[in-house]
Scaffold this active site. Structure first.
Site, PDB file in Angstrom:
ATOM      1  N   TYR A 440       0.807  -1.231   0.000  1.00  0.00           N
ATOM      2  CA  TYR A 440       0.000   0.000   0.000  1.00  0.00           C
ATOM      3  C   TYR A 440       0.843   1.285   0.000  1.00  0.00           C
ATOM      4  CZ  TYR A 440      -0.360  -0.256   5.292  1.00  0.00           C
ATOM      5  OH  TYR A 440      -0.159  -0.321   6.637  1.00  0.00           O
ATOM      6  N   GLU A 441       0.171   2.390  -0.234  1.00  0.00           N
ATOM      7  CA  GLU A 441       0.854   3.688  -0.451  1.00  0.00           C
ATOM      8  C   GLU A 441       1.835   3.619  -1.619  1.00  0.00           C
ATOM      9  OE1 GLU A 441      -0.427   6.078   0.873  1.00  0.00           O
ATOM     10  OE2 GLU A 441      -1.436   5.085   2.533  1.00  0.00           O
TER      11      GLU A 441
END
Lengths: 597, 597
Positions: A440-441
């Protein structure tokens, strides 16, 4: 059940001895945190993490979150009370501006606390973590009215925040996003669409949830240039601050996932929800990047955090578990077998983790301190240099700390043998939880492309040249010092490999961009090793100085130096292999026709 | 839901073109399996795995096994019917001797089937896998009477088998085991103790379960020299083969674990259970090693198997998922974005997996064929050479194929981004399931010590010298061939690194055994890379020859050659880094006092 002890001593060593934080007392907020105050704050934070938040880690994994028929979501037992303790202690606003109720302390302190919370309970830590990101985005891009309306309650932790980017058909490529924003005629917009993978999208910890949502205003251009950012509160907020009716946003379902079960990963349905533009129309990605850059550092620290807590539990096991005898003869002849810490391969695994953890912590705190300087210094040149460094290091911290953090959680699990695979020992949860941080990110392949495709060439390579110069200067100055030679020599070799790789890209990737894409991940890891090796160089120098002070820390400083030498022996040799891979280019990668995969 | 297609074509290429299996038609059982029969058998096995066993993989993960109050255990929905199809198809006895009802076909064929079953459903495959190991141990060490009593029903799959080694306080160090065997006076023993981590220890798939149990006869010496092997049936078996009363063995509980939920991991309580000695008293470890060596190869193949199925699903996703544009300009300008297979970093991840899979398959089948030759050849010298090779390769296949198999499952998961973390896509299950293979049947650190501490020096280094000689001869012969140069050169470099590492051990580990322990894992991976690289050399040679035959396989053979070149570009450079690590020795590993960890 696993345990956790926050590494306050190590943090203090890094802040005081390595980063010389006292030199920054001229920055806003730093004067309020002299060393003794800082240590008191950290000890208080450590206690909260160790005693309140960590014991809920396994509970959260087992119970997960529950969505009810009305769309509401319950977090695992104990999370609400722990969140109240966190918010009540003022931790949400530790580094937030005083004008919005924050404590205004250095960002670097908050970064330390992020590590502690993420080690104690990653799934829990995401609730405040996302809120802090949303606060940062509103501070940077929100209108005065928006700041007044939302920030004070968010900073005190009464309300939490989220970021809503991903849709079913797009994650990395936000240019494809379809969520619509239609003007209501009163300055607000009606937001309609579906967002997925929204961490902390719905829960019972806070009175309100402030969603930051990317959407496309009707008639806006296609692609990334037509995306705007909106603030969409779960409950509408009246001018007097009181909560009004439920907005047209709801959690449609929770994802079943590999780990971080204690955090609610939501499908969020926006059905004409009332939202307000944040910043300029069609500049939403720009505004969201503030949040994402903060979040990327925080996610890198999550990788370190899981590696740290996994190390602690594996080391404790290795010192207690009796099995076999040392290769050099019984170490504990009075016992039925020796503790497995006598075995070189067990030590090797533990030291791979530990030598990473200590350097990664220094690197993350150096990046955070750069963020403080970039935001708070009154010297424009100093601000720029710090901002350059932060931009360069952000993808490295995110990508390398999460890749190696996960690898290390796996290594620590291995130390426990079969027990590592069994849920009750907790090691396998660290692995499952750590895995998300690579994704994620911005998945780590995207971080690598950000580094190679954007950060390297920016401003004529100013940031990377400054980094090379700084490491070079360290090696040059350390060279004549016999005690530092075991650090300076391998570091100089690693730097030479990194510079050779950079040169190779300059000569081979301009005309053939696939050569950059093919080597980007290796380059990111090469820079990561040099950055971590540089941290070891600085830590070794500081440890030697501390030993000279003779204040009873000799054993701890010797352990530091040994751990650092191990890093040089065992981690730095990888730079040569990475360089060779990069130089082998993209031919054998691009040759296979897509249909033959 | 993920899908699976058994790689029959690739197996056929390896058996026919690379290993030239037709040359072995003089071995017992090989004449019964000419190429067309072999292919028919594999296609039938593939169908069973694809259509019956694979669809139960996710079901098994979600449901897990259930232990009831009476100690009985129910497997997940569908497992019993699938097991009946497997047993009914004669797969359990594929390579078992005809005299016990087996088909007597080559072991290498059974190894292929182990890969297919393990890809389709690892947790399911462990039930027959352990049974085949128990069959092998009884064939080698059981009395005629034991063989007659147990083998026919096991070979037909009506009964399954287990291996019971681990106890709460000992896994690796079996010398510590406490389970007791007291003579009953009638030639049988009363077995009492607790065993943990017993895979397939109790279940509802078969009429009876034949436990092979390590225990210490009363008065036997301490340590490993006092351990004996016993056969302990769940239901006692009368002389006429009918099942008698339930023996004093029961499943006390099931472990909650990271993966392989469909397999029952049991705590087994032996409470005066009636057992019979297998082989000689106090020579139980020796007998168990037959089973463990079979099992170690099988576990290595499990690593490959998870890597293969993970690859297939990641590649399918990468060809379909539209996101972003190729670095060299839109590849599919008529669509909203390009499939992510255009991105070098995605291809790099996929090719890392695939270039491993194809070489690992060849290596595992080469080892299995060596086992056939070692067991079935009438030429003593040929038998010995094959047995040497098998002994050398077993820890490499187990350790390297499971380490890299797990890494690859993680890589494949990464290709799916956020979707890879969500249970419904199935990728995260491959990761969780693959993880166990690094641990059981001897954690991989133990495999490395087996290789370095035992296999290298055995018989004056005969096995490893033969391996070096074979790879050297290949490089020498391939050297002048332009088409093979991209394979022979990096392979020769890798071999030189491996030989240098071996030399370093000879010079530095005799007097200082910790130097061997400190470099053992790196050495195992170094030998693994050379062995895999050697397989690529042989596959490249075979692919070039096949292309010359011009039988419509050019595209497939070109893909093989490209994949092999990628392996040389991207995997082989690691050998240099491994050598450097080994040469850095154990000083920084052993220096830290245990209490400072």
């Amino acid at each position: 059940m696993p345990s956790y002890k926050a590494p306050v001593e190590d943090v203090t060593f890094i802040l005081r001895d390595v980063l010389a934080i006292e030199r920054y007392s001229n920055l806003a907020g730093f004067a309020d945190a002299p060393p003794d105050v800082m240590e008191a704050v950290l000890l208080e934070g450590a206690r909260l993490c160790e005693e309140v938040i960590a014991p809920l880690n396994m509970v959260g994994d087992r119970e997960g979150c529950t969505r009810h028929a009305d769309g509401s979501v319950t977090t695992p037992s104990g999370f609400k009370a722990a969140y109240e303790a966190y918010a009540g202690g003022g931790w949400m606003g530790l580094s937030a501006p005083v004008e919005f109720g924050g404590q205004g302390l250095p960002m670097v302190l908050n970064t330390v606390m992020q590590e502690f919370v993420s080690s104690a309970n990653l799934a829990f830590g995401m609730y405040p973590g996302l809120t802090q990101g949303a606060i940062a985005a509103l501070i940077e891009h929100g209108s005065d009215e928006q700041k007044r309306r939302y920030l004070p309650r968010m900073v005190e932790g009464a309300w939490t925040g989220t970021m809503n980017l991903t849709e079913p058909h797009c994650g990395t490529d936000l240019g494809l996003l379809k969520t619509k924003a239609a003007p209501n005629g009163d300055g607000s917009y009606a937001i309609t669409g579906t967002k997925i993978f929204i961490s902390a999208g719905e829960h019972d910890l806070a009175e309100n949830i402030i969603h930051l949502v990317l959407a496309r205003i009707e008639g806006a251009p296609d692609g990334t240039k037509g995306i705007s950012l909106f603030v969409v509160p779960k409950f509408l907020v009246a001018d007097d601050g009181l909560l009004g009716p439920h907005n047209g946003v709801s959690c449609g379902s929770l994802e079943h996932k590999m780990g971080i079960h204690g955090n609610a990963t939501c499908v969020m349905n926006y059905d004409g929800a009332q939202g307000w533009l944040v910043g300029e129309a069609n500049r939403g990605l720009n505004a969201m990047f503030v949040m994402m850059n903060e979040a990327r550092l925080a996610v890198g620290i999550q990788g370190l955090a899981q590696s740290e807590v996994a190390y602690q539990n594996a080391a404790a096991y290795a010192k207690e578990r009796l099995q076999g005898r040392a290769l050099t003869g019984a170490a504990a002849p009075d016992r039925p077998a020796d503790p497995i810490i006598v075995h070189p391969d067990v030590r090797r695994n533990l030291l791979l983790i530990r030598s990473f953890n200590e350097a990664a912590r220094a690197l993350a705190l150096w990046a955070a301190l750069s963020s403080d300087v970039a935001h708070r210094s009154e010297d424009a040149a100093e601000r720029q240099a710090a901002d350059d460094r932060l931009g360069l290091l952000t993808p490295v911290v995110k990508g390398v700390l999460t890749d190696l953090g996960f690898e290390n959680a796996v290594r620590a699990q291995q130390v426990l043998g079969g027990h590592g695979y069994i849920a009750e020992w907790g090691m396998e949860q660290f692995v499952r939880d750590a895995r998300i941080a690579m994704i994620y990110e911005g998945a780590n392949g995207i971080q690598a492309m950000d580094l190679v495709g954007r950060k390297l060439g920016r401003d004529g390579g100013r940031a990377v040249m400054a980094f090379f110069g700084e490491v070079e200067a360290f090696c040059r100055e350390a060279g004549p010092d016999e005690a530092l030679k075991p650090f300076a020599e391998p570091l100089a070799k690693g730097l030479a490999d990194l510079q050779a790789a950079s040169m190779w890209f300059m000569q081979n990737a301009m005309a053939k961009p696939n050569n950059a894409g093919a080597g980007a991940t290796e380059y990111m890891h090469l820079m990561g090793l040099v950055a971590l090796g540089y941290m070891w160089g600085r830590m070794a120098k500081a440890a030697i100085a501390r030993k000279r002070e003779g204040d009873g820390v000799a054993a701890r400083m010797d352990a530091k130096l040994t751990t650092g030498r191990f890093f040089m022996d065992r981690m730095m040799p990888e730079t040569g292999a990475l360089l060779r891979r990069i130089r082998n280019g993209s031919d054998s990668i691009m040759a296979l026709p897509a249909e033959m995969f």
